[in-house]
Design a protein around this motif. Structure first.
Motif, PDB file in Angstrom:
ATOM      1  N   GLY A   1      43.227  38.319  38.863  1.00  0.00           N
ATOM      2  CA  GLY A   1      42.109  38.241  37.930  1.00  0.00           C
ATOM      3  C   GLY A   1      41.953  36.849  37.339  1.00  0.00           C
ATOM      4  N   ARG A   2      42.817  35.932  37.752  1.00  0.00           N
ATOM      5  CA  ARG A   2      42.733  34.554  37.265  1.00  0.00           C
ATOM      6  C   ARG A   2      41.404  33.946  37.715  1.00  0.00           C
ATOM      7  NH1 ARG A   2      45.040  29.127  38.521  1.00  0.00           N
ATOM      8  NH2 ARG A   2      45.801  28.324  36.531  1.00  0.00           N
ATOM      9  N   ALA A   3      40.675  33.409  36.771  1.00  0.00           N
ATOM     10  CA  ALA A   3      39.373  32.816  37.086  1.00  0.00           C
ATOM     11  C   ALA A   3      39.555  31.498  37.818  1.00  0.00           C
ATOM     12  CB  ALA A   3      38.587  32.601  35.792  1.00  0.00           C
ATOM     13  N   LEU A   4      38.849  31.354  38.920  1.00  0.00           N
ATOM     14  CA  LEU A   4      38.918  30.121  39.693  1.00  0.00           C
ATOM     15  C   LEU A   4      37.519  29.579  39.875  1.00  0.00           C
ATOM     16  CD1 LEU A   4      41.420  31.275  42.454  1.00  0.00           C
ATOM     17  CD2 LEU A   4      41.922  29.692  40.593  1.00  0.00           C
ATOM     18  N   GLY A   5      37.447  28.307  40.216  1.00  0.00           N
ATOM     19  CA  GLY A   5      36.153  27.697  40.463  1.00  0.00           C
ATOM     20  C   GLY A   5      35.609  28.100  41.822  1.00  0.00           C
ATOM     21  N   ASP A   6      34.778  27.262  42.364  1.00  0.00           N
ATOM     22  CA  ASP A   6      34.168  27.544  43.657  1.00  0.00           C
ATOM     23  C   ASP A   6      35.216  27.459  44.765  1.00  0.00           C
ATOM     24  OD1 ASP A   6      32.368  27.981  45.644  1.00  0.00           O
ATOM     25  OD2 ASP A   6      31.689  25.886  45.738  1.00  0.00           O
ATOM     26  N   LEU A   7      35.454  28.562  45.433  1.00  0.00           N
ATOM     27  CA  LEU A   7      36.522  28.617  46.432  1.00  0.00           C
ATOM     28  C   LEU A   7      36.018  28.418  47.845  1.00  0.00           C
ATOM     29  CD1 LEU A   7      38.475  31.745  45.167  1.00  0.00           C
ATOM     30  CD2 LEU A   7      39.016  29.351  44.743  1.00  0.00           C
ATOM     31  N   GLY A   8      34.745  28.637  48.049  1.00  0.00           N
ATOM     32  CA  GLY A   8      34.231  28.649  49.421  1.00  0.00           C
ATOM     33  C   GLY A   8      34.210  30.077  49.931  1.00  0.00           C
ATOM     34  N   PRO A   9      33.370  30.330  50.932  1.00  0.00           N
ATOM     35  CA  PRO A   9      33.091  31.705  51.354  1.00  0.00           C
ATOM     36  C   PRO A   9      34.307  32.459  51.908  1.00  0.00           C
ATOM     37  CG  PRO A   9      32.078  30.104  52.848  1.00  0.00           C
ATOM     38  CD  PRO A   9      32.574  29.346  51.659  1.00  0.00           C
ATOM     39  N   ASP A  10      35.168  31.781  52.664  1.00  0.00           N
ATOM     40  CA  ASP A  10      36.277  32.510  53.270  1.00  0.00           C
ATOM     41  C   ASP A  10      37.318  32.930  52.232  1.00  0.00           C
ATOM     42  OD1 ASP A  10      35.449  32.449  56.051  1.00  0.00           O
ATOM     43  OD2 ASP A  10      35.694  30.277  55.872  1.00  0.00           O
ATOM     44  N   HIS A  11      37.651  32.014  51.339  1.00  0.00           N
ATOM     45  CA  HIS A  11      38.569  32.377  50.259  1.00  0.00           C
ATOM     46  C   HIS A  11      37.946  33.450  49.368  1.00  0.00           C
ATOM     47  CE1 HIS A  11      40.460  28.398  51.227  1.00  0.00           C
ATOM     48  NE2 HIS A  11      41.549  29.079  50.973  1.00  0.00           N
ATOM     49  N   ASP A  12      36.636  33.315  49.106  1.00  0.00           N
ATOM     50  CA  ASP A  12      35.940  34.312  48.278  1.00  0.00           C
ATOM     51  C   ASP A  12      36.009  35.698  48.910  1.00  0.00           C
ATOM     52  OD1 ASP A  12      35.123  33.013  46.027  1.00  0.00           O
ATOM     53  OD2 ASP A  12      33.156  32.413  46.830  1.00  0.00           O
ATOM     54  N   ASP A  13      35.723  35.746  50.202  1.00  0.00           N
ATOM     55  CA  ASP A  13      35.730  37.035  50.907  1.00  0.00           C
ATOM     56  C   ASP A  13      37.103  37.693  50.809  1.00  0.00           C
ATOM     57  OD1 ASP A  13      33.164  36.681  51.641  1.00  0.00           O
ATOM     58  OD2 ASP A  13      33.549  36.199  53.749  1.00  0.00           O
ATOM     59  N   ILE A  14      38.125  36.889  51.060  1.00  0.00           N
ATOM     60  CA  ILE A  14      39.471  37.429  51.068  1.00  0.00           C
ATOM     61  C   ILE A  14      39.904  37.860  49.667  1.00  0.00           C
ATOM     62  CG2 ILE A  14      41.854  36.604  51.282  1.00  0.00           C
ATOM     63  CD1 ILE A  14      41.292  35.699  53.978  1.00  0.00           C
ATOM     64  N   LEU A  15      39.545  37.033  48.678  1.00  0.00           N
ATOM     65  CA  LEU A  15      39.934  37.378  47.309  1.00  0.00           C
ATOM     66  C   LEU A  15      39.260  38.672  46.854  1.00  0.00           C
ATOM     67  CD1 LEU A  15      41.561  36.629  44.835  1.00  0.00           C
ATOM     68  CD2 LEU A  15      39.686  35.145  44.086  1.00  0.00           C
ATOM     69  N   SER A  16      38.007  38.879  47.292  1.00  0.00           N
ATOM     70  CA  SER A  16      37.328  40.108  46.858  1.00  0.00           C
ATOM     71  C   SER A  16      37.977  41.350  47.487  1.00  0.00           C
ATOM     72  CB  SER A  16      35.831  40.037  47.182  1.00  0.00           C
ATOM     73  OG  SER A  16      35.631  40.021  48.572  1.00  0.00           O
ATOM     74  N   LEU A  17      38.557  41.179  48.682  1.00  0.00           N
ATOM     75  CA  LEU A  17      39.271  42.309  49.283  1.00  0.00           C
ATOM     76  C   LEU A  17      40.536  42.655  48.501  1.00  0.00           C
ATOM     77  CD1 LEU A  17      38.986  41.342  53.074  1.00  0.00           C
ATOM     78  CD2 LEU A  17      37.895  43.308  51.955  1.00  0.00           C
TER      79      LEU A  17
END
Lengths: 123, 211
Positions: A44-60
């Protein structure tokens, strides 16, 4: 076809041409933090813009999920998935739990095997 | 702000366990996974670089060809505490080098056998006997199989050690597939690990670069 012939690699036996490591920034090193059945979950740690692949994986990782499932559901190869998860771990965006250890020349714990059997009997 | 120990999601993560299913192409590994799994079998991909020998800098070879090997898997939750994963090992001969990596941390292996192509199982049996990973042989009794063999005949054909169990199954049947898993876990409870597991993977070994 000789091995030096570029066409040799573009056939059904060789498989499709993909560049998964572009996603992982060219990194190919195996990662010791993650096994197929390592569990991960977002902190749940807030991060800045990660890019789509990191975003996709983090949402999983919103719910507890295994590395193998992250790979299957994201469509990214396992080795790439592990590298991206490693980034997320480094940024403390996820926590992990290592697989249950299986020791060399040692029976898994009696308690563990009993629990597995009980669960299988209930299936 | 650090969270308290009781509300951290990490404390509720289950412990992953792994069983493997080996056998020739089309023997029913994914069927067996699907029969016991609580989710529809998932497919993940391992990548193998086919032209990587002697090539270290991937940046210089951006178009390097890789082959993907699909791994089918499913899972069974164990009392909210563990999750048991079942992975089908790639059956084609050219992917056997991946087995070393996939075997790391595995509790045991089911070698699935089709009696119409029993020879497809010879090398899998040999592999697991050599590596010392506990395994059993499950004979998938296909409907309409031209040749039907008894467990004893399969044992003889595969030249199994006496302590390796042989069970008959129908990989499509949930009950039958679950019974194979039960037989394997019971086998794990009884075997002598000092002798049966001489070269089992080490605890901290990482899986390597393919998976």
């Amino acid at each position: 076809m000789s091995r030096g012939d570029p066409e040799a690699f573009v056939d059904s036996a060789a498989g499709r041409l993909i560049r998964p490591y572009a996603v992982a920034g060219g990194r190919t090193a195996p990662n010791e933090d993650f096994h197929l059945v390592t569990y991960v979950v977002a902190t749940g740690r807030a991060l800045g813009d990660l890019g789509p692949d990191h975003d996709d994986i983090l949402s999983l990782c919103d719910r507890p999920i295994s590395v193998a499932e992250v790979s299957a559901l994201s469509g990214l190869p396992l080795a790439v998935t592990k590298i991206l998860l490693s980034d997320l771990l480094g940024w403390r965006a996820i926590d992990t739990r290592a697989p249950v250890p299986v020791f060399e020349r040692a029976r898994p714990s009696t308690d563990l095997l009993e629990k597995v059997l009980d669960a299988l009997y209930k299936l | 702000m650090p969270s308290t120990s009781s509300d951290r999601a990490v404390d509720n993560l289950p412990g992953g366990l792994k069983l493997l299913i080996a056998g020739g192409f089309g023997v029913g590994k994914t069927t067996l996974v699907g029969a016991v799994s609580e989710i529809a079998p998932l497919k993940t991909e391992a990548t193998i670089t086919e032209a990587s020998v002697g090539v270290d800098d991937i940046a210089l070879t951006g178009g390097k060809t890789t082959t993907t090997v699909a791994l089918d898997f499913g899972r069974v939750s164990i009392a909210n505490e563990y999750v048991l994963f079942l992975f089908g090992l790639p059956g084609q001969e050219r992917f056997w080098f991946m087995w070393d990596q996939l075997c790391i941390g595995a509790l045991g292996v089911i070698v699935l056998v089709d009696t119409r192509r029993i020879e497809d199982s010879f090398e899998a049996v040999d592999y697991f006997e050599r590596t010392g990973i506990p395994f059993l042989v499950a004979v998938n009794e296909f409907e309409g199989a031209q040749f039907s063999y008894t467990g004893t005949e399969v044992r003889e054909a595969l030249q199994l050690r006496p302590d390796v169990p042989v069970v008959m199954c129908d990989a499509r049947s949930r009950t039958s597939a679950v019974n194979v898993l039960i037989a394997l876990v019971k086998h794990l409870q009884t075997i002598d690990y000092r002798t049966v597991r001489p070269a089992a993977p080490e605890l901290a070994a990482h899986e390597g670069s393919y998976i």
